[in-house]
Design an enzyme around this catalytic site. Sequence first.
Site, mmCIF file in Angstrom:
data_model
loop_
_atom_site.group_PDB
_atom_site.id
_atom_site.type_symbol
_atom_site.label_atom_id
_atom_site.label_comp_id
_atom_site.label_asym_id
_atom_site.label_seq_id
_atom_site.Cartn_x
_atom_site.Cartn_y
_atom_site.Cartn_z
ATOM 1 N N ARG A 197 27.025 13.659 57.038
ATOM 2 C CA ARG A 197 26.001 13.576 58.083
ATOM 3 C C ARG A 197 26.262 12.497 59.122
ATOM 4 O O ARG A 197 25.712 12.557 60.207
ATOM 5 C CB ARG A 197 24.616 13.365 57.452
ATOM 6 C CG ARG A 197 24.213 14.555 56.640
ATOM 7 C CD ARG A 197 22.782 14.574 56.198
ATOM 8 N NE ARG A 197 22.671 15.564 55.154
ATOM 9 C CZ ARG A 197 22.653 15.293 53.859
ATOM 10 N NH1 ARG A 197 22.681 14.051 53.442
ATOM 11 N NH2 ARG A 197 22.597 16.252 52.981
ATOM 12 N N VAL A 198 27.059 11.504 58.799
ATOM 13 C CA VAL A 198 27.266 10.445 59.797
ATOM 14 C C VAL A 198 28.727 10.237 60.176
ATOM 15 O O VAL A 198 29.023 9.662 61.216
ATOM 16 C CB VAL A 198 26.681 9.087 59.327
ATOM 17 C CG1 VAL A 198 25.185 9.127 59.290
ATOM 18 C CG2 VAL A 198 27.233 8.680 57.987
#
Length: 511
Positions: free
Chosen positions: A367-368
């Site tokens: 997600r990052v």
Amino acid sequence: MDDIKFIIEKLKKSIDNLEIKAELNDIGKVIAFNDGVVLIDGLNEVQSMEILVVKKEKLNIKLLALNLEESLIGAVCLNNFDLLQHNDIVYRTKQVASIGVDERLLGRVINPLGDFLDNLSPIEFTNFYPIERSAPSVTERSPVSVPLHTGIKIIDSLIPIGRGQRELILGDRQTGKTSIALDVILNQKQDVFETPVCIYVAIGQKLSKIKRFYEILKKEGALDYTIIVATSSEDYPTLLYLAPYVGCALGEYFMDQGKDVLVIYDDLTKHAWAWREISLLLKRPVGREAYPGDIFYIHSRLLERAAKLNKGGSLTALPICETQLGDISAYIPTNLISITDGQIYLDNGLFKSNFRPAINIGLSVSRVGSKAQTKIIKKITGKMKLSLAQYRELESFAQLSTELPQEMHRILLRGKIILELLKQDNLHPLSFEKLAILMYAVQNGYFDDFNLQDIRLVESKLIDYLENDCSSLLAQIREVKDLTDDIEIAIKNALQNFFTFLTINNEKNIA
Ligand code: ATP
Ligand code: MG
């Protein structure tokens, strides 16, 4: 008379100033013990995670206070459990569990009590870190911005990890989870960014596997920047329970010095089992799947300690989780998926069909991490995701239809080539600059004319060629990290040279 008054006054004063050293609250009594768990009466003011001591003639027995109730304290034994007896007196130390920290721990193997397991000389510690600590606050953190290159092609191109991120590795037994962790550590040696301090926390692993892990790190020259915190399947559950906190505390010591740290917890399923066992012995109420109610809390508290700090330094966490029959919706896997910033899912079916590393691209996310990818990898592999998505869409359709337009053939072929090139042997991490050139070659059709079974052979020849003949191009990519016009021309030239050479030597369409 005055004399007596004076004496009485003096006595009163000294009574007022009298310091009672051993308060009643500071000692307790063992009233029951079983399987490493001890119940203690007294000790009303003890703190959670405080070390308690039973003094024996030659040796002291150390206990760790875990369950604090009004009448009874539940503690777990850390050593010499067999010496414990009923009615033994337990003393407070007023110190929470901590671990000795030092630069000299690099290259060493310890257990969670700080005992050395590698037969090398012990270290005298002067600095200690508490093993439980609250996570850095929001204001102390900064966004993830530097990649943690794993050397694994699928991860670096499609599921990138950033420094300070928490990425879960999950999969059934024997699907290559530990191998990924090992490759990530090995790759740090050749990476362009600062080599992070790596901490491998083995939780209830077989001793033979830990030994093998250690030997490989040693052989590959990766031990200098690695610490192993080892607990084996033979250890008490207490040690297994403490291991990840100790690993994290060691990581925090290096992070506080502004360094990057990578901590691998192998694996948190066994950690959850250990905590379940301890909790059942402590007679704590049970919840879903017989785990204690705080199992989510203890894992989230641990993983929240991973961070990228704005004053410098980061701690990346790679927890590993074992699934049963691929069930990622079981209690512990879902908990960990929701706590972390993404997951790498290893699929037993893929592993058996020889697609290794058996990463299921559809079920894996980061997600990052993509924010931290280098520009060159981002530019080149951005298109790759699209090619794979198109391939998947067409794949099922193509099985039904016999006549396909030329364009569809090209998309299917490209998809197959990409999947072939994403296969990778363990212990062979690939640096990001070579990955960039390899993926550029695929995207621009350099591999299109080869038979599928020859693709990996051509790949290994290309890698050899890059290593032997293109060192200045590799150095340039390492420095600039972007696909500038100059670099693109240099990559094209290198690829043209290589593929022409292959054709001249009749190695095209070999099979
Ligand atoms: P466990 O559940 O027992 O902890 P695991 O999921 O950690 O297993 P590993 O021990 O890493 O799995 O790997 C299992 C086997 O698969 C090992 O023999 C390893 O050499 C092999 N293996 C792992 N990755 C690859 C790969 N990319 N290519 C070929 N073989 C691999
Ligand atoms: Mg393993």
